[in-house]
Design a protein around this motif. Structure first.
Motif, PDB file in Angstrom:
ATOM      1  N   LEU A  76      40.409  44.601  41.948  1.00 24.41           N
ATOM      2  CA  LEU A  76      40.292  45.193  43.279  1.00 24.41           C
ATOM      3  C   LEU A  76      40.626  46.674  43.138  1.00 24.41           C
ATOM      4  O   LEU A  76      41.576  47.032  42.430  1.00 24.41           O
ATOM      5  N   THR A  77      39.843  47.542  43.752  1.00 26.77           N
ATOM      6  CA  THR A  77      40.012  48.971  43.514  1.00 26.77           C
ATOM      7  C   THR A  77      39.839  49.790  44.780  1.00 26.77           C
ATOM      8  O   THR A  77      39.122  49.386  45.711  1.00 26.77           O
ATOM      9  N   LEU A  78      40.486  50.940  44.790  1.00 28.92           N
ATOM     10  CA  LEU A  78      40.327  51.905  45.870  1.00 28.92           C
ATOM     11  C   LEU A  78      39.139  52.822  45.621  1.00 28.92           C
ATOM     12  O   LEU A  78      38.748  53.590  46.502  1.00 28.92           O
ATOM     13  N   ASN A  79      38.571  52.754  44.425  1.00 30.03           N
ATOM     14  CA  ASN A  79      37.474  53.628  44.025  1.00 30.03           C
ATOM     15  C   ASN A  79      36.129  52.944  44.261  1.00 30.03           C
ATOM     16  O   ASN A  79      35.962  51.767  43.949  1.00 30.03           O
ATOM     17  N   PRO A  80      35.159  53.670  44.798  1.00 23.44           N
ATOM     18  CA  PRO A  80      33.875  53.049  45.149  1.00 23.44           C
ATOM     19  C   PRO A  80      33.161  52.395  43.968  1.00 23.44           C
ATOM     20  O   PRO A  80      33.132  52.920  42.862  1.00 23.44           O
ATOM     21  N   THR A  81      32.631  51.210  44.225  1.00 23.76           N
ATOM     22  CA  THR A  81      31.761  50.464  43.316  1.00 23.76           C
ATOM     23  C   THR A  81      30.614  49.914  44.174  1.00 23.76           C
ATOM     24  O   THR A  81      30.635  50.075  45.402  1.00 23.76           O
ATOM     25  N   PRO A  82      29.648  49.231  43.590  1.00 20.99           N
ATOM     26  CA  PRO A  82      28.605  48.635  44.430  1.00 20.99           C
ATOM     27  C   PRO A  82      29.108  47.529  45.360  1.00 20.99           C
ATOM     28  O   PRO A  82      28.379  47.145  46.286  1.00 20.99           O
ATOM     29  N   HIS A  83      30.318  47.023  45.118  1.00 21.94           N
ATOM     30  CA  HIS A  83      30.778  45.833  45.832  1.00 21.94           C
ATOM     31  C   HIS A  83      31.853  46.203  46.856  1.00 21.94           C
ATOM     32  O   HIS A  83      33.031  46.354  46.536  1.00 21.94           O
ATOM     33  N   ALA A  94      35.389  46.021  44.704  1.00 24.33           N
ATOM     34  CA  ALA A  94      35.665  45.119  43.593  1.00 24.33           C
ATOM     35  C   ALA A  94      34.873  45.556  42.378  1.00 24.33           C
ATOM     36  O   ALA A  94      33.821  46.185  42.497  1.00 24.33           O
ATOM     37  N   TRP A  95      35.393  45.231  41.206  1.00 21.79           N
ATOM     38  CA  TRP A  95      34.714  45.598  39.971  1.00 21.79           C
ATOM     39  C   TRP A  95      33.409  44.846  39.788  1.00 21.79           C
ATOM     40  O   TRP A  95      32.482  45.367  39.194  1.00 21.79           O
ATOM     41  N   CYS A  96      33.350  43.594  40.250  1.00 17.91           N
ATOM     42  CA  CYS A  96      32.130  42.811  40.027  1.00 17.91           C
ATOM     43  C   CYS A  96      31.907  41.844  41.176  1.00 17.91           C
ATOM     44  O   CYS A  96      32.794  41.617  42.005  1.00 17.91           O
ATOM     45  N   ALA A  97      30.707  41.288  41.217  1.00 17.73           N
ATOM     46  CA  ALA A  97      30.366  40.355  42.284  1.00 17.73           C
ATOM     47  C   ALA A  97      31.282  39.144  42.273  1.00 17.73           C
ATOM     48  O   ALA A  97      31.725  38.667  43.329  1.00 17.73           O
ATOM     49  N   ALA A  98      31.591  38.620  41.085  1.00 16.49           N
ATOM     50  CA  ALA A  98      32.447  37.439  41.002  1.00 16.49           C
ATOM     51  C   ALA A  98      33.821  37.695  41.617  1.00 16.49           C
ATOM     52  O   ALA A  98      34.397  36.816  42.258  1.00 16.49           O
ATOM     53  N   ASP A  99      34.341  38.909  41.429  1.00 18.05           N
ATOM     54  CA  ASP A  99      35.650  39.227  41.998  1.00 18.05           C
ATOM     55  C   ASP A  99      35.665  39.062  43.512  1.00 18.05           C
ATOM     56  O   ASP A  99      36.678  38.663  44.089  1.00 18.05           O
ATOM     57  N   THR A 100      34.546  39.385  44.164  1.00 18.72           N
ATOM     58  CA  THR A 100      34.521  39.274  45.617  1.00 18.72           C
ATOM     59  C   THR A 100      34.668  37.825  46.077  1.00 18.72           C
ATOM     60  O   THR A 100      35.115  37.567  47.198  1.00 18.72           O
ATOM     61  N   LEU A 101      34.271  36.888  45.206  1.00 19.02           N
ATOM     62  CA  LEU A 101      34.425  35.468  45.533  1.00 19.02           C
ATOM     63  C   LEU A 101      35.819  34.948  45.201  1.00 19.02           C
ATOM     64  O   LEU A 101      36.261  33.939  45.769  1.00 19.02           O
ATOM     65  N   LEU A 102      36.513  35.629  44.288  1.00 17.48           N
ATOM     66  CA  LEU A 102      37.819  35.162  43.829  1.00 17.48           C
ATOM     67  C   LEU A 102      38.981  35.717  44.649  1.00 17.48           C
ATOM     68  O   LEU A 102      39.959  35.007  44.927  1.00 17.48           O
ATOM     69  N   PHE A 103      38.904  36.978  45.037  1.00 17.98           N
ATOM     70  CA  PHE A 103      40.082  37.643  45.586  1.00 17.98           C
ATOM     71  C   PHE A 103      40.545  37.139  46.949  1.00 17.98           C
ATOM     72  O   PHE A 103      41.740  37.191  47.244  1.00 17.98           O
ATOM     73  N   ALA A 142      20.336  34.645  48.477  1.00 22.50           N
ATOM     74  CA  ALA A 142      21.031  35.491  47.506  1.00 22.50           C
ATOM     75  C   ALA A 142      21.640  34.669  46.374  1.00 22.50           C
ATOM     76  O   ALA A 142      22.073  33.525  46.560  1.00 22.50           O
ATOM     77  N   VAL A 143      21.643  35.294  45.187  1.00 26.84           N
ATOM     78  CA  VAL A 143      22.234  34.680  43.998  1.00 26.84           C
ATOM     79  C   VAL A 143      23.197  35.679  43.370  1.00 26.84           C
ATOM     80  O   VAL A 143      23.241  36.855  43.743  1.00 26.84           O
ATOM     81  N   ILE A 144      23.958  35.196  42.408  1.00 22.25           N
ATOM     82  CA  ILE A 144      24.923  36.031  41.704  1.00 22.25           C
ATOM     83  C   ILE A 144      24.738  35.839  40.207  1.00 22.25           C
ATOM     84  O   ILE A 144      24.386  34.742  39.751  1.00 22.25           O
ATOM     85  N   SER A 145      24.925  36.893  39.450  1.00 21.40           N
ATOM     86  CA  SER A 145      24.781  36.810  37.999  1.00 21.40           C
ATOM     87  C   SER A 145      26.142  36.786  37.320  1.00 21.40           C
ATOM     88  O   SER A 145      27.069  37.497  37.728  1.00 21.40           O
ATOM     89  N   THR A 159      33.390  46.477  31.211  1.00 20.86           N
ATOM     90  CA  THR A 159      32.059  46.746  30.674  1.00 20.86           C
ATOM     91  C   THR A 159      31.278  45.474  30.410  1.00 20.86           C
ATOM     92  O   THR A 159      30.097  45.368  30.761  1.00 20.86           O
ATOM     93  N   THR A 160      31.925  44.485  29.801  1.00 17.58           N
ATOM     94  CA  THR A 160      31.198  43.303  29.347  1.00 17.58           C
ATOM     95  C   THR A 160      31.169  42.171  30.362  1.00 17.58           C
ATOM     96  O   THR A 160      30.238  41.351  30.339  1.00 17.58           O
ATOM     97  N   THR A 161      32.169  42.098  31.227  1.00 18.80           N
ATOM     98  CA  THR A 161      32.261  40.999  32.183  1.00 18.80           C
ATOM     99  C   THR A 161      31.906  41.426  33.590  1.00 18.80           C
ATOM    100  O   THR A 161      31.173  40.733  34.299  1.00 18.80           O
ATOM    101  N   CYS A 162      32.432  42.577  34.007  1.00 15.97           N
ATOM    102  CA  CYS A 162      32.282  42.990  35.401  1.00 15.97           C
ATOM    103  C   CYS A 162      30.951  43.687  35.682  1.00 15.97           C
ATOM    104  O   CYS A 162      30.245  43.312  36.623  1.00 15.97           O
ATOM    105  N   ASN A 163      30.610  44.687  34.903  1.00 14.66           N
ATOM    106  CA  ASN A 163      29.417  45.472  35.214  1.00 14.66           C
ATOM    107  C   ASN A 163      28.134  44.646  35.278  1.00 14.66           C
ATOM    108  O   ASN A 163      27.272  44.919  36.126  1.00 14.66           O
ATOM    109  N   PRO A 164      27.957  43.612  34.418  1.00 17.33           N
ATOM    110  CA  PRO A 164      26.733  42.818  34.532  1.00 17.33           C
ATOM    111  C   PRO A 164      26.736  41.834  35.706  1.00 17.33           C
ATOM    112  O   PRO A 164      25.699  41.212  35.986  1.00 17.33           O
TER     113      PRO A 164
END
Length: 213
Positions: A76-83, A94-103, A142-145, A159-164
């Motif tokens: 979870l971040t204060l800095n802008p990301t796509p999520h 959030a760093w990644c789409a999955a994080d939005t489902l977890l937090f 909608a789907v999630i990768s 880089t390897t888990t969140c960005n994709p």
């Protein structure tokens, strides 16, 4: 029972982790949700652990700091990301789409999510509740990768888990992503929510801290 795919992700992300490291991550997510940077000393005090334990925590190498060495992002971040992740009226990211489902479960708060499909530009919107999961998904297709476990590197988690990890408007919009990540999964959002829950169980039960009691 943990499904094999999620189990491999857990094994990679939490390899060499300690319960104290997971406690620090969980506590940081909860403090960052208040909308302000946190010092390492504040985090350690809230978690009831030695600040030196930060080095053992999941994704420690990816923690974001400001110019005063205050933590501004850890999943979870204060800095802008796509999520975009809005909780109790506070806009976070959030760093990644999955994080939005977890937090939401970690915070025990509902969150409103907005994230653009990288293929079509469609804005995916949904609400995630801590107890009942996904609601008001738009578009409903909608789907999630989720990247394949063989792609994950615990020294470069973001880089390897969140960005994709992205939201797509539908499965066809994720075709190019799937070709680039042949061992990854493209799942309906509700299915992804269910498959990711073992990660939350790990984060939520790894120890107890004063704020859990």
């Amino acid at each position: 029972m943990t499904n094999p795919f999620t189990g491999q992700i857990i094994d990679t992300l939490f390899a060499n982790d300690t319960p104290t490291g997971t406690t620090l991550m969980r506590t940081a997510i909860r403090l960052l949700a208040l909308g302000a940077p946190i010092t390492v000393e504040q985090l350690a005090a809230a978690a009831g652990v030695d600040p030196a334990e930060l080095a053992t925590a999941p994704a420690a190498a990816d923690i974001e700091y400001d110019e005063r060495h205050r933590i501004t992002g850890w999943g979870l971040t204060l800095n802008p990301t796509p999520h975009r992740f809005t909780v109790e009226g506070r806009l976070l990211y959030a760093w990644c789409a999955a994080d939005t489902l977890l937090f939401p479960a970690i915070l025990d708060r509902s969150a409103d999510i907005e994230s653009p499909c990288p293929a079509t530009g469609t804005i995916i919107r949904l609400t995630v509740h801590p107890d009942t999961g996904v609601a008001d998904l738009d578009p409903a297709t909608a789907v999630i990768s989720l990247p394949g476990p063989d792609e994950l590197d615990r020294t470069m988690v973001r880089t390897t888990t969140c960005n994709p990890g992205r939201y797509f408007a539908d499965a066809s919009a994720a075709t190019t992503w799937q070709a680039q990540h042949p061992t990854g999964l493209v799942l309906a959002v509700a299915d992804a929510y269910r498959q990711l829950q073992p990660i939350n169980q790990r984060v939520l039960t790894e120890t107890s801290t004063p704020e859990d009691r």
